[in-house]
Design a protein around this motif. Structure first.
Motif, PDB file in Angstrom:
ATOM      1  N   SER A  58     -14.803  45.596 -41.605  1.00 32.57           N
ATOM      2  CA  SER A  58     -13.458  45.133 -41.918  1.00 32.57           C
ATOM      3  C   SER A  58     -13.109  45.519 -43.350  1.00 32.57           C
ATOM      4  N   THR A  59     -11.806  45.664 -43.611  1.00 32.19           N
ATOM      5  CA  THR A  59     -11.360  46.191 -44.898  1.00 32.19           C
ATOM      6  C   THR A  59     -10.237  45.353 -45.489  1.00 32.19           C
ATOM      7  N   THR A  60     -10.117  45.424 -46.797  1.00 27.66           N
ATOM      8  CA  THR A  60      -8.976  44.848 -47.495  1.00 27.66           C
ATOM      9  C   THR A  60      -8.503  45.844 -48.540  1.00 27.66           C
ATOM     10  N   TYR A  61      -7.216  45.776 -48.855  1.00 27.13           N
ATOM     11  CA  TYR A  61      -6.614  46.696 -49.808  1.00 27.13           C
ATOM     12  C   TYR A  61      -5.688  45.956 -50.759  1.00 27.13           C
ATOM     13  N   ASP A  62      -5.582  46.502 -51.958  1.00 25.42           N
ATOM     14  CA  ASP A  62      -4.548  46.043 -52.859  1.00 25.42           C
ATOM     15  C   ASP A  62      -3.200  46.470 -52.287  1.00 25.42           C
ATOM     16  N   ASP A  63      -2.181  45.649 -52.510  1.00 27.29           N
ATOM     17  CA  ASP A  63      -0.863  45.951 -51.947  1.00 27.29           C
ATOM     18  C   ASP A  63      -0.345  47.311 -52.398  1.00 27.29           C
ATOM     19  N   ASN A  97     -23.623  43.947 -48.703  1.00 30.35           N
ATOM     20  CA  ASN A  97     -22.615  43.038 -48.176  1.00 30.35           C
ATOM     21  C   ASN A  97     -21.229  43.677 -48.220  1.00 30.35           C
ATOM     22  N   THR A  98     -20.849  44.175 -49.395  1.00 30.03           N
ATOM     23  CA  THR A  98     -19.559  44.851 -49.517  1.00 30.03           C
ATOM     24  C   THR A  98     -19.714  46.114 -50.349  1.00 30.03           C
ATOM     25  N   MET A  99     -18.853  47.085 -50.051  1.00 27.44           N
ATOM     26  CA  MET A  99     -18.744  48.302 -50.842  1.00 27.44           C
ATOM     27  C   MET A  99     -17.294  48.375 -51.287  1.00 27.44           C
ATOM     28  N   ASN A 100     -17.094  48.656 -52.575  1.00 29.62           N
ATOM     29  CA  ASN A 100     -15.768  48.472 -53.153  1.00 29.62           C
ATOM     30  C   ASN A 100     -15.387  49.641 -54.050  1.00 29.62           C
ATOM     31  N   TRP A 101     -14.096  49.845 -54.145  1.00 28.58           N
ATOM     32  CA  TRP A 101     -13.542  50.779 -55.123  1.00 28.58           C
ATOM     33  C   TRP A 101     -12.620  50.007 -56.060  1.00 28.58           C
ATOM     34  N   TYR A 102     -12.849  50.192 -57.345  1.00 26.60           N
ATOM     35  CA  TYR A 102     -12.015  49.579 -58.372  1.00 26.60           C
ATOM     36  C   TYR A 102     -11.279  50.681 -59.119  1.00 26.60           C
ATOM     37  N   ARG A 103     -10.096  50.329 -59.580  1.00 28.19           N
ATOM     38  CA  ARG A 103      -9.316  51.214 -60.446  1.00 28.19           C
ATOM     39  C   ARG A 103      -9.218  50.481 -61.768  1.00 28.19           C
ATOM     40  N   GLN A 104      -9.871  51.040 -62.743  1.00 26.38           N
ATOM     41  CA  GLN A 104     -10.097  50.321 -63.994  1.00 26.38           C
ATOM     42  C   GLN A 104     -10.784  48.990 -63.615  1.00 26.38           C
ATOM     43  N   ARG A 105     -10.179  47.869 -63.839  1.00 32.93           N
ATOM     44  CA  ARG A 105     -10.806  46.581 -63.511  1.00 32.93           C
ATOM     45  C   ARG A 105     -10.206  45.937 -62.270  1.00 32.93           C
ATOM     46  N   ASP A 106      -9.325  46.658 -61.612  1.00 27.43           N
ATOM     47  CA  ASP A 106      -8.623  46.086 -60.457  1.00 27.43           C
ATOM     48  C   ASP A 106      -9.227  46.575 -59.150  1.00 27.43           C
ATOM     49  N   LEU A 107      -9.467  45.650 -58.241  1.00 27.25           N
ATOM     50  CA  LEU A 107      -9.987  46.012 -56.928  1.00 27.25           C
ATOM     51  C   LEU A 107      -8.920  46.750 -56.131  1.00 27.25           C
ATOM     52  N   VAL A 108      -9.267  47.923 -55.661  1.00 32.97           N
ATOM     53  CA  VAL A 108      -8.347  48.738 -54.880  1.00 32.97           C
ATOM     54  C   VAL A 108      -8.600  48.569 -53.386  1.00 32.97           C
ATOM     55  N   ALA A 109      -9.872  48.631 -53.002  1.00 32.44           N
ATOM     56  CA  ALA A 109     -10.214  48.560 -51.585  1.00 32.44           C
ATOM     57  C   ALA A 109     -11.629  48.033 -51.433  1.00 32.44           C
ATOM     58  N   VAL A 121      -1.740  50.088 -52.643  1.00 35.82           N
ATOM     59  CA  VAL A 121      -2.296  51.271 -51.974  1.00 35.82           C
ATOM     60  C   VAL A 121      -2.268  51.161 -50.456  1.00 35.82           C
ATOM     61  N   LYS A 122      -1.819  50.044 -49.944  1.00 39.87           N
ATOM     62  CA  LYS A 122      -1.777  49.874 -48.487  1.00 39.87           C
ATOM     63  C   LYS A 122      -0.931  50.956 -47.841  1.00 39.87           C
ATOM     64  N   GLY A 123      -1.464  51.536 -46.780  1.00 42.21           N
ATOM     65  CA  GLY A 123      -0.757  52.597 -46.077  1.00 42.21           C
ATOM     66  C   GLY A 123      -0.980  53.971 -46.666  1.00 42.21           C
ATOM     67  N   ARG A 124      -1.579  54.038 -47.849  1.00 43.87           N
ATOM     68  CA  ARG A 124      -1.838  55.334 -48.491  1.00 43.87           C
ATOM     69  C   ARG A 124      -3.332  55.623 -48.638  1.00 43.87           C
ATOM     70  N   PHE A 125      -4.109  54.604 -48.905  1.00 48.50           N
ATOM     71  CA  PHE A 125      -5.560  54.757 -49.123  1.00 48.50           C
ATOM     72  C   PHE A 125      -6.316  54.195 -47.923  1.00 48.50           C
ATOM     73  N   THR A 126      -7.454  54.814 -47.627  1.00 52.42           N
ATOM     74  CA  THR A 126      -8.323  54.333 -46.560  1.00 52.42           C
ATOM     75  C   THR A 126      -9.764  54.331 -47.040  1.00 52.42           C
ATOM     76  N   ILE A 127     -10.393  53.178 -46.940  1.00 56.73           N
ATOM     77  CA  ILE A 127     -11.804  53.069 -47.293  1.00 56.73           C
ATOM     78  C   ILE A 127     -12.627  53.148 -46.006  1.00 56.73           C
ATOM     79  N   SER A 128     -13.753  53.842 -46.091  1.00 54.16           N
ATOM     80  CA  SER A 128     -14.648  53.955 -44.935  1.00 54.16           C
ATOM     81  C   SER A 128     -16.069  54.099 -45.448  1.00 54.16           C
ATOM     82  N   LYS A 129     -17.043  54.027 -44.533  1.00 52.02           N
ATOM     83  CA  LYS A 129     -18.430  54.139 -44.972  1.00 52.02           C
ATOM     84  C   LYS A 129     -19.288  54.758 -43.901  1.00 52.02           C
TER      85      LYS A 129
END
Length: 111
Positions: free
Chosen positions: A51-56, A32-44, A58-66
């Protein structure tokens, strides 16, 4: 049982880039979803429809893809900052609600 293996972490200077990868293997139903966390915080997050979502932070700097055929998710990290230093964890959530975690990969950004 699902296994997630991350790679791509390391040491980089501020302003540099890294690409993290995470490949899922084993027996699982559709993802359903694939995610990256930084410590316990959702990054992307990337959904099954792409469709994608990002933590504020990292927006504009990080890109999640699959790559669905490879059951692999990527995190392209550009313009890295020292505050991005952390252990990054890959997570998937299957359509049945079952979640799985990787062991993490360390990203260190020097000033």
């Amino acid at each position: 049982q699902v296994q997630l293996v991350e790679s791509g972490g390391g040491l980089v200077q501020a302003g540099g880039s890294l690409r993290l990868s995470c490949t899922a293997s084993g027996v699982f139903v559709s993802i359903n979803t694939m995610n990256w966390y930084r410590q316990r915080d959702l990054v992307a997050r990337i959904f099954s429809d792409g469709s994608t979502t990002y933590d504020d932070s990292v927006k504009g700097r990080f890109t999640i893809s699959k790559e669905n055929a490879k059951n692999t998710v990527y995190l392209q990290m550009n313009s890295l900052k020292p505050e991005d230093t952390a252990i990054y964890y890959c997570n998937i959530v299957q359509s049945n609600g079952v979640g799985s975690w990787g062991k993490g990969t360390l990203v260190t950004v020097s000033a």
